[in-house]
Design an enzyme around this catalytic site. Structure first.
Site, PDB file in Angstrom:
ATOM      1  N   TYR A 138       0.427  -1.333  -0.674  1.00  0.00           N
ATOM      2  CA  TYR A 138      -0.044   0.331  -0.037  1.00  0.00           C
ATOM      3  C   TYR A 138       0.820   1.360  -0.235  1.00  0.00           C
ATOM      4  O   TYR A 138       0.490   2.615   0.042  1.00  0.00           O
ATOM      5  CB  TYR A 138      -0.822  -0.451   1.631  1.00  0.00           C
ATOM      6  CG  TYR A 138      -2.149  -1.457   0.959  1.00  0.00           C
ATOM      7  CD1 TYR A 138      -1.837  -2.653   0.987  1.00  0.00           C
ATOM      8  CD2 TYR A 138      -3.216  -0.704   0.845  1.00  0.00           C
ATOM      9  CE1 TYR A 138      -2.743  -3.460   1.158  1.00  0.00           C
ATOM     10  CE2 TYR A 138      -4.115  -2.189   1.558  1.00  0.00           C
ATOM     11  CZ  TYR A 138      -3.566  -2.854   1.078  1.00  0.00           C
ATOM     12  OH  TYR A 138      -4.502  -4.122   1.431  1.00  0.00           O
ATOM     13  N   LYS A 190       3.056 -14.072   5.944  1.00  0.00           N
ATOM     14  CA  LYS A 190       3.499 -15.784   4.920  1.00  0.00           C
ATOM     15  C   LYS A 190       4.974 -16.052   4.706  1.00  0.00           C
ATOM     16  O   LYS A 190       5.263 -15.352   3.396  1.00  0.00           O
ATOM     17  CB  LYS A 190       2.620 -15.118   3.623  1.00  0.00           C
ATOM     18  CG  LYS A 190       2.735 -16.003   2.366  1.00  0.00           C
ATOM     19  CD  LYS A 190       1.549 -17.261   3.505  1.00  0.00           C
ATOM     20  CE  LYS A 190       1.934 -18.369   2.175  1.00  0.00           C
ATOM     21  NZ  LYS A 190       0.803 -19.530   2.085  1.00  0.00           N
ATOM     22  N   ASP A 222      -3.107 -17.822   4.490  1.00  0.00           N
ATOM     23  CA  ASP A 222      -3.488 -19.215   4.494  1.00  0.00           C
ATOM     24  C   ASP A 222      -4.255 -19.691   5.476  1.00  0.00           C
ATOM     25  O   ASP A 222      -5.496 -20.652   5.861  1.00  0.00           O
ATOM     26  CB  ASP A 222      -3.235 -19.785   3.361  1.00  0.00           C
ATOM     27  CG  ASP A 222      -1.504 -20.505   3.543  1.00  0.00           C
ATOM     28  OD1 ASP A 222      -0.836 -19.946   4.612  1.00  0.00           O
ATOM     29  OD2 ASP A 222      -1.646 -21.122   3.299  1.00  0.00           O
ATOM     30  N   ASP A 246      -5.891  -6.415   6.481  1.00  0.00           N
ATOM     31  CA  ASP A 246      -6.781  -6.088   5.276  1.00  0.00           C
ATOM     32  C   ASP A 246      -8.023  -7.107   5.128  1.00  0.00           C
ATOM     33  O   ASP A 246      -8.929  -6.814   5.125  1.00  0.00           O
ATOM     34  CB  ASP A 246      -6.584  -5.417   3.750  1.00  0.00           C
ATOM     35  CG  ASP A 246      -7.089  -5.167   3.268  1.00  0.00           C
ATOM     36  OD1 ASP A 246      -8.406  -4.305   3.552  1.00  0.00           O
ATOM     37  OD2 ASP A 246      -7.376  -4.239   1.784  1.00  0.00           O
ATOM     38  N   ASP A 250     -11.667  -8.455   7.576  1.00  0.00           N
ATOM     39  CA  ASP A 250     -13.046  -8.698   6.394  1.00  0.00           C
ATOM     40  C   ASP A 250     -14.090  -9.815   7.039  1.00  0.00           C
ATOM     41  O   ASP A 250     -14.889 -10.400   7.128  1.00  0.00           O
ATOM     42  CB  ASP A 250     -13.236  -8.672   5.231  1.00  0.00           C
ATOM     43  CG  ASP A 250     -13.743  -6.495   4.558  1.00  0.00           C
ATOM     44  OD1 ASP A 250     -12.651  -6.217   5.558  1.00  0.00           O
ATOM     45  OD2 ASP A 250     -13.573  -6.554   3.545  1.00  0.00           O
TER      46      ASP A 250
END
Ligand SMILES: NC(=O)c1ccc[n+]([C@@H]2O[C@H](COP(=O)([O-])OP(=O)(O)OC[C@H]3O[C@@H](n4cnc5c(N)ncnc54)[C@H](O)[C@@H]3O)[C@@H](O)[C@H]2O)c1
Length: 358
Positions: A138, A190, A222, A246, A250
């Site tokens: 970002y 990750k 994951d 992010d 959600d």
């Protein structure tokens, strides 16, 4: 004289103005009950203002906004305007230029019927995610080469700095200690595939050595998405990078009842910080008085906590939780027959009935 909190208010686009209107009414009620004052300054930035003036967020207004104690944001985004132009020029500008390095996302289930997970109760879902908020993909280091041709190449750099990672990780350890629940911090990364995340692994271990009272846990993103659905109970405090945060938050929002409920803080401790619902501008519901204002009301509660008004924050939260438990609130809002204003009324009524908490 009563304590005064000066709030910059950017209601924004779509349903933003309607949900912020209810958030401000609840803030005023909390202020009256707890003996402080809220002094809002409203700023017009968003799609309508841009279409009228071609202005996104001028520096003079930005300087004014940063002089407040906190910022309350509705939502930004409008289908008439190029994707991302206003979101980047208003929301990202504040996140980056005010260096709001923590995106704080409490994930709390207030009533069993709100969660789509079978047999999941409020005891099972009560954690908080610290998402690093200023780095990663970002940071805006991107480019297109041979754009629009069959040979096009698109790049976007993932950036992690030691300073950026460390301050997010440190904030999360402090928070796990302050929450004083399971005293456990889970790092989600990750690092097995994105080797740059080794910086997160090392920083987590080094900072963690200063917090021997906090148990350290680690998951790959994951697997974490799978665990969150299978057993949300295992989380107390979570720290993660911008992009994984992010996505993870959600998914977490759905487990707590969806976009109508989930709120967030964009925080730089000790400086002006920004509070908002996590949902967007929901253009199809704009100007109909049907959007659910609860996420904005919960963002207002988080803002009061940040401003040093924890009793007022709890007063709002307990009232919303009680209404959810009595099934009087919808999880999203438009299917309940209740208007935005009626939901605001219900919260204020519940606050009056509950009285001021001890
Ligand atoms: N922080 C922000 O301001 C923010 C965040 C996300 C999206 N956006 C912007 O918002 C616009 C719409 O994006 P989107 O559709 O992907 O996401 P959205 O959150 O606006 O909407 C997703 C779905 O949830 C519904 N919804 C969302 N909040 C609701 C509420 N309070 N009450 C009732 N229903 C609600 C919407 O109608 C839609 O069906 C885009 O321009 C996007 O860039 C802004």
């Amino acid at each position: 004289m009563a304590r005064t909190h000066r709030i910059a208010v950017i209601a924004g686009d779509g349903i933003g103005p309607e949900v912020v209107r209810e958030g401000l009414r609840v803030l005023e009620r909390a202020a009256a009950a707890h003996g402080f004052r809220i002094e809002p300054t409203r700023y017009p930035f968003g799609a309508e203002h841009f279409l009228k003036t071609n202005e996104i967020f001028p520096d003079s207004a930005f300087t004014e906004v940063r002089g407040h104690d906190a910022i309350l944001l509705g939502a930004i985004g409008d289908p008439r305007i190029e994707v991302g132009l206003l979101e980047f020029g208003i929301i990202a500008k504040m996140r980056f230029e005010l260096d709001l390095y923590v995106n704080l996302r409490p994930v709390k289930l207030y009533a069993e019927h709100l969660s789509p997970l079978k047999d999941t109760t409020p005891d099972d879902v009560d954690f908080v995610v610290v998402r690093e908020n200023t780095e990663d993909a970002y940071a805006g280091m991107r480019g297109f080469f041979k754009r629009g041709t069959p040979d096009e190449v698109a790049t976007q750099e993932i950036i992690f700095t030691r300073k950026g990672v460390e301050r997010a990780v440190r904030y999360a350890f402090e928070l796990a200690r302050k929450r004083n629940r399971a005293k456990k911090l889970t790092l989600i990364d990750k690092a097995n595939a994105v080797r740059a995340m080794d910086l997160w692994t090392r920083t987590f271990a080094e900072v963690g050595a200063e917090y021997p009272d906090i148990a350290r846990d680690h998951q790959y993103i994951d697997a974490a998405c799978m665990y969150l659905v299978r057993d949300p109970r295992q989380y107390d405090t979570v720290v993660t990078s911008n992009m994984f945060g992010d996505i993870f938050t959600d998914l977490a929002a759905m487990i707590q009842g969806g976009l109508g409920i989930a709120a967030s803080g964009n925080i730089h401790p000790g400086r002006v910080s920004l509070f908002e619902p996590i949902h967007g501008s929901a253009p199809k519901y704009a100007n109909q008085n049907v959007a659910n204002p609860i996420a904005t009301i919960m963002a207002a509660s988080m803002m009061l906590e940040y401003l040093g008004e924890p009793r007022a924050a709890r007063h709002i939260e307990n009232s919303v939780a009680g209404l959810n438990q009595s099934k009087r609130l919808p999880s999203l809002g438009t299917d309940s027959g209740l208007s935005t204003t009626q939901i605001g009324d219900l919260v204020i009524e519940a606050m009056e009935k509950a009285g001021v908490p001890a």
